[in-house]
Design an enzyme around this catalytic site. Sequence first.
Site, PDB file in Angstrom:
ATOM      1  N   PRO A 102      -3.154   1.330  19.234  1.00 60.53           N
ATOM      2  CA  PRO A 102      -3.119   0.374  17.774  1.00 60.53           C
ATOM      3  C   PRO A 102      -3.383   1.486  16.750  1.00 60.53           C
ATOM      4  O   PRO A 102      -3.008   1.615  15.430  1.00 60.53           O
ATOM      5  CB  PRO A 102      -4.009  -0.440  17.557  1.00 60.53           C
ATOM      6  CG  PRO A 102      -4.899   0.039  18.745  1.00 60.53           C
ATOM      7  CD  PRO A 102      -4.491   0.290  19.034  1.00 60.53           C
TER       8      PRO A 102
ATOM      9  N   TYR B 105       5.208   6.999   9.903  1.00 59.16           N
ATOM     10  CA  TYR B 105       4.009   5.922   9.238  1.00 59.16           C
ATOM     11  C   TYR B 105       4.604   4.880   8.687  1.00 59.16           C
ATOM     12  O   TYR B 105       4.185   2.961   9.216  1.00 59.16           O
ATOM     13  CB  TYR B 105       2.844   6.392   8.662  1.00 59.16           C
ATOM     14  CG  TYR B 105       1.637   5.278   8.682  1.00 59.16           C
ATOM     15  CD1 TYR B 105       0.785   5.047   9.720  1.00 59.16           C
ATOM     16  CD2 TYR B 105       1.384   3.976   7.309  1.00 59.16           C
ATOM     17  CE1 TYR B 105      -0.515   4.284   9.622  1.00 59.16           C
ATOM     18  CE2 TYR B 105      -0.116   3.279   7.591  1.00 59.16           C
ATOM     19  CZ  TYR B 105      -0.387   3.277   8.215  1.00 59.16           C
ATOM     20  OH  TYR B 105      -1.671   2.170   8.397  1.00 59.16           O
TER      21      TYR B 105
ATOM     22  N   HIS C  44       0.925  -1.012  -0.112  1.00 57.74           N
ATOM     23  CA  HIS C  44      -0.190   0.031   0.206  1.00 57.74           C
ATOM     24  C   HIS C  44       0.632   0.878   0.049  1.00 57.74           C
ATOM     25  O   HIS C  44       1.617   0.974   0.888  1.00 57.74           O
ATOM     26  CB  HIS C  44      -0.879   0.201   1.249  1.00 57.74           C
ATOM     27  CG  HIS C  44      -2.172  -0.842   0.557  1.00 57.74           C
ATOM     28  ND1 HIS C  44      -3.852  -0.461   1.013  1.00 57.74           N
ATOM     29  CD2 HIS C  44      -2.542  -1.720   0.732  1.00 57.74           C
ATOM     30  CE1 HIS C  44      -4.054  -1.384   1.025  1.00 57.74           C
ATOM     31  NE2 HIS C  44      -3.746  -2.272   0.606  1.00 57.74           N
TER      32      HIS C  44
ATOM     33  N   TYR D  82      -8.468   6.272   7.843  1.00 56.61           N
ATOM     34  CA  TYR D  82      -8.429   6.720   9.381  1.00 56.61           C
ATOM     35  C   TYR D  82      -9.160   7.611   9.242  1.00 56.61           C
ATOM     36  O   TYR D  82      -9.033   9.697   9.168  1.00 56.61           O
ATOM     37  CB  TYR D  82      -7.416   7.317   9.774  1.00 56.61           C
ATOM     38  CG  TYR D  82      -5.850   5.635   9.888  1.00 56.61           C
ATOM     39  CD1 TYR D  82      -5.737   5.333   8.868  1.00 56.61           C
ATOM     40  CD2 TYR D  82      -5.823   5.402  11.215  1.00 56.61           C
ATOM     41  CE1 TYR D  82      -5.151   4.423   9.017  1.00 56.61           C
ATOM     42  CE2 TYR D  82      -4.676   4.858  10.886  1.00 56.61           C
ATOM     43  CZ  TYR D  82      -4.141   3.704  10.450  1.00 56.61           C
ATOM     44  OH  TYR D  82      -3.124   2.938   9.956  1.00 56.61           O
TER      45      TYR D  82
ATOM     46  N   LYS E 257       1.959   0.035  15.121  1.00 58.70           N
ATOM     47  CA  LYS E 257       3.325   0.323  15.498  1.00 58.70           C
ATOM     48  C   LYS E 257       3.464  -1.119  16.192  1.00 58.70           C
ATOM     49  O   LYS E 257       4.823  -1.597  16.669  1.00 58.70           O
ATOM     50  CB  LYS E 257       3.479   1.343  16.189  1.00 58.70           C
ATOM     51  CG  LYS E 257       3.960   3.126  15.545  1.00 58.70           C
ATOM     52  CD  LYS E 257       4.856   2.626  14.802  1.00 58.70           C
ATOM     53  CE  LYS E 257       5.386   2.996  13.583  1.00 58.70           C
ATOM     54  NZ  LYS E 257       4.981   2.811  11.960  1.00 58.70           N
TER      55      LYS E 257
HETATM   56  P1  FAD Z   1       2.888 -11.377  20.998  1.00 62.51           P
HETATM   57  O1  FAD Z   1       2.216 -11.243  20.334  1.00 62.51           O
HETATM   58  O2  FAD Z   1       2.036 -10.953  22.533  1.00 62.51           O
HETATM   59  O3  FAD Z   1       3.493 -12.983  22.249  1.00 62.51           O
HETATM   60  C1  FAD Z   1       4.331 -13.282  23.399  1.00 62.51           C
HETATM   61  C2  FAD Z   1       3.758 -14.416  23.698  1.00 62.51           C
HETATM   62  O4  FAD Z   1       4.476 -15.152  24.498  1.00 62.51           O
HETATM   63  C3  FAD Z   1       2.452 -15.320  23.441  1.00 62.51           C
HETATM   64  O5  FAD Z   1       2.477 -15.955  22.356  1.00 62.51           O
HETATM   65  C4  FAD Z   1       1.534 -16.234  24.293  1.00 62.51           C
HETATM   66  O6  FAD Z   1       0.984 -16.711  24.483  1.00 62.51           O
HETATM   67  C5  FAD Z   1       3.479 -16.409  25.041  1.00 62.51           C
HETATM   68  N1  FAD Z   1       3.868 -15.998  26.578  1.00 62.51           N
HETATM   69  C6  FAD Z   1       3.320 -15.054  27.315  1.00 62.51           C
HETATM   70  N2  FAD Z   1       2.955 -15.391  28.945  1.00 62.51           N
HETATM   71  C7  FAD Z   1       4.244 -17.039  28.649  1.00 62.51           C
HETATM   72  C8  FAD Z   1       4.590 -17.319  29.910  1.00 62.51           C
HETATM   73  N3  FAD Z   1       4.942 -17.124  30.870  1.00 62.51           N
HETATM   74  N4  FAD Z   1       5.408 -18.911  28.930  1.00 62.51           N
HETATM   75  C9  FAD Z   1       5.697 -18.990  27.993  1.00 62.51           C
HETATM   76  N5  FAD Z   1       4.771 -18.254  27.273  1.00 62.51           N
HETATM   77  C10 FAD Z   1       4.389 -17.383  27.194  1.00 62.51           C
HETATM   78  N6  FAD Z   1      -0.654  -3.771  16.935  1.00 62.51           N
HETATM   79  C11 FAD Z   1      -0.848  -3.290  15.893  1.00 62.51           C
HETATM   80  O7  FAD Z   1       0.101  -2.724  15.449  1.00 62.51           O
HETATM   81  N7  FAD Z   1      -1.854  -3.256  15.133  1.00 62.51           N
HETATM   82  C12 FAD Z   1      -2.855  -3.812  15.799  1.00 62.51           C
HETATM   83  O8  FAD Z   1      -3.781  -3.582  14.901  1.00 62.51           O
HETATM   84  C13 FAD Z   1      -2.790  -4.138  16.717  1.00 62.51           C
HETATM   85  N8  FAD Z   1      -3.742  -5.549  17.001  1.00 62.51           N
HETATM   86  C14 FAD Z   1      -3.549  -5.933  18.172  1.00 62.51           C
HETATM   87  C15 FAD Z   1      -4.937  -6.266  18.619  1.00 62.51           C
HETATM   88  C16 FAD Z   1      -4.846  -7.109  20.326  1.00 62.51           C
HETATM   89  C17 FAD Z   1      -6.056  -7.942  20.590  1.00 62.51           C
HETATM   90  C18 FAD Z   1      -3.717  -7.500  21.092  1.00 62.51           C
HETATM   91  C19 FAD Z   1      -3.342  -7.836  22.413  1.00 62.51           C
HETATM   92  C20 FAD Z   1      -2.587  -6.788  20.239  1.00 62.51           C
HETATM   93  C21 FAD Z   1      -2.496  -5.844  19.326  1.00 62.51           C
HETATM   94  N9  FAD Z   1      -1.345  -5.496  18.388  1.00 62.51           N
HETATM   95  C22 FAD Z   1      -1.515  -4.326  17.548  1.00 62.51           C
HETATM   96  C23 FAD Z   1       0.161  -5.143  19.097  1.00 62.51           C
HETATM   97  C24 FAD Z   1       1.199  -5.972  18.379  1.00 62.51           C
HETATM   98  O9  FAD Z   1      -0.298  -7.707  18.228  1.00 62.51           O
HETATM   99  C25 FAD Z   1       1.717  -6.488  19.491  1.00 62.51           C
HETATM  100  O10 FAD Z   1       2.644  -5.943  19.272  1.00 62.51           O
HETATM  101  C26 FAD Z   1       2.365  -8.021  18.742  1.00 62.51           C
HETATM  102  O11 FAD Z   1       1.510  -8.609  19.129  1.00 62.51           O
HETATM  103  C27 FAD Z   1       3.719  -8.244  20.151  1.00 62.51           C
HETATM  104  O12 FAD Z   1       4.385  -9.271  19.234  1.00 62.51           O
HETATM  105  P2  FAD Z   1       4.918 -10.461  20.628  1.00 62.51           P
HETATM  106  O13 FAD Z   1       5.942 -11.299  20.314  1.00 62.51           O
HETATM  107  O14 FAD Z   1       5.942  -9.083  21.420  1.00 62.51           O
HETATM  108  O15 FAD Z   1       4.497 -10.332  22.386  1.00 62.51           O
HETATM  109  C1  DHB Z   2      -4.422  -2.266  11.258  1.00 64.30           C
HETATM  110  C2  DHB Z   2      -4.799  -2.188  12.436  1.00 64.30           C
HETATM  111  C3  DHB Z   2      -3.938  -0.667  12.881  1.00 64.30           C
HETATM  112  O1  DHB Z   2      -4.264  -0.450  14.144  1.00 64.30           O
HETATM  113  C4  DHB Z   2      -3.730  -0.224  12.154  1.00 64.30           C
HETATM  114  O2  DHB Z   2      -3.229   1.436  12.563  1.00 64.30           O
HETATM  115  C5  DHB Z   2      -3.931  -0.668  11.033  1.00 64.30           C
HETATM  116  C6  DHB Z   2      -4.214  -0.978  10.484  1.00 64.30           C
HETATM  117  C7  DHB Z   2      -5.217  -3.972  10.742  1.00 64.30           C
HETATM  118  O3  DHB Z   2      -5.700  -4.794  11.694  1.00 64.30           O
HETATM  119  O4  DHB Z   2      -5.288  -4.248   9.480  1.00 64.30           O
END
Ligand code: FAD
Ligand code: DHB
Length: 389
Positions: A293, A383, A72, A202, A297
């Site tokens: 979100p 962005y 995009h 947005y 980022k």
């Molecule tokens: P996570 O993806 O949380 O991974 C951590 C892993 O550790 C998980 O698999 C968990 O099960 C595991 N874990 C936890 N505790 C333990 C333990 N004690 N022992 C072993 N394993 C464990 N970001 C955006 O940019 N745009 C979005 O639209 C967006 N939507 C989101 C929606 C939701 C519901 C959530 C919760 C987050 C969203 N985010 C979004 C944020 C983005 O998804 C996270 O920043 C990203 O997942 C970070 O990755 P991570 O690997 O650091 O953490």
């Molecule tokens: C999506 C989520 C976001 O937070 C964003 O800023 C843009 C896209 C998505 O889930 O597609």
Amino acid sequence: MRTQVGIIGAGPAGLLLSRLLQLQGIDTVVLENRSRGYVEARIRAGILEQHTVDTLRAAGVGARLDREGMQHGGIHLQYPGTRHTFDFPELCGRTVWIYGQSEVVKDLIAAQLEDGPPLLFEVSDVRPVDVDTDHPRIHFTDAEGNAQVLECDAVAGTDGFHGVSRPLVTAGTGGRVWERTYPYAWLGILADVAPSTDELIYAWHPDGFAMHSMRSPSVSRLYLQVRPDEEIEDWPDDRIWEALATRMALPGWTLETGPVTEKSVLPMRSFVSTPMRYGRLFLAGDAAHIVPPTGAKGLNLAVADVTLLATALVRLLAEQRTDLVDSYSDRALARVWRCTHFSWWMTSMLHRSGDDFDAQLQLSQLRRVCSSEAAARELAENYTGLPLE
Ligand code: FAD
Ligand code: DHB
């Protein structure tokens, strides 16, 4: 059991770190407390920055992203009467990709299970110990219920916001937390309907923020600002579509609707925990920081952290040089704070607080960012993703 880097958590941060280290000849074991099916089904982020895509490709897990991801070149920013398009290549020479986090995770898990180091699902009681020595260990119970000890040279805490790693770092270092909660949340849906827009929308609206994203040519992802204590039961599909259509309305434009396949309320917070290291325990991704979100980022920051961490750990373990692990926390946090600011800024500009003075400031800011090339470039650079360092 023994490995060089014990990795706690198989989210995007832990899985990618394992892959990057494997490619540099460093052994890892990844411990995840959920099942493979659960981890792969978690619907989260959708936007990948340029550096994230480059990193996934270089790690050999970009093939499906290249086939199915959607490149995009901009976004639409909307306020009543105006839908302004930002042309990212023109403003900053970069683009973004739409490719769901769940797909990134599936690709990384498939690669790891095919030819990578051990990845253990459904472990429990994960407990890192002696992380302030050169010989940290991780105690855990495996999926069969056997108590295990994993001896390591370093431990990566990539276990997300609710993990076990951050409390150890905070306690061990006397660390500090910065936090902002917002008086609103997002209600997100996935729907089986072709996106009604070429680029993401947005939208600021007196009723609250709305957003139109997508996952594929036939699947849309949409979000609505709601109260943080909102009950999902109070939002039947018709009410969601009506609110989305009202908040994103523009003469001559129609929001197409379709069957809703997933629906959830997401809390919004900004959170930074410092430092990101205690001895040989290193935090990365959501374990150390959360952004709201709006700036897309969270996932990209997790990828940026582990890119820095992988290089630092290779230097430590292959060359016995500590300079990069010693500077890891400061270098990662510089980028974390920039993204924290951008995410706060996008969130503050686009969500209704209920205060009409705030609303006038928001509209003034929106007009500015949609009319000044300098202001638009600032948005575009942030962005699409700033350089790693
Ligand atoms: P996570 O993806 O949380 O991974 C951590 C892993 O550790 C998980 O698999 C968990 O099960 C595991 N874990 C936890 N505790 C333990 C333990 N004690 N022992 C072993 N394993 C464990 N970001 C955006 O940019 N745009 C979005 O639209 C967006 N939507 C989101 C929606 C939701 C519901 C959530 C919760 C987050 C969203 N985010 C979004 C944020 C983005 O998804 C996270 O920043 C990203 O997942 C970070 O990755 P991570 O690997 O650091 O953490
Ligand atoms: C999506 C989520 C976001 O937070 C964003 O800023 C843009 C896209 C998505 O889930 O597609």
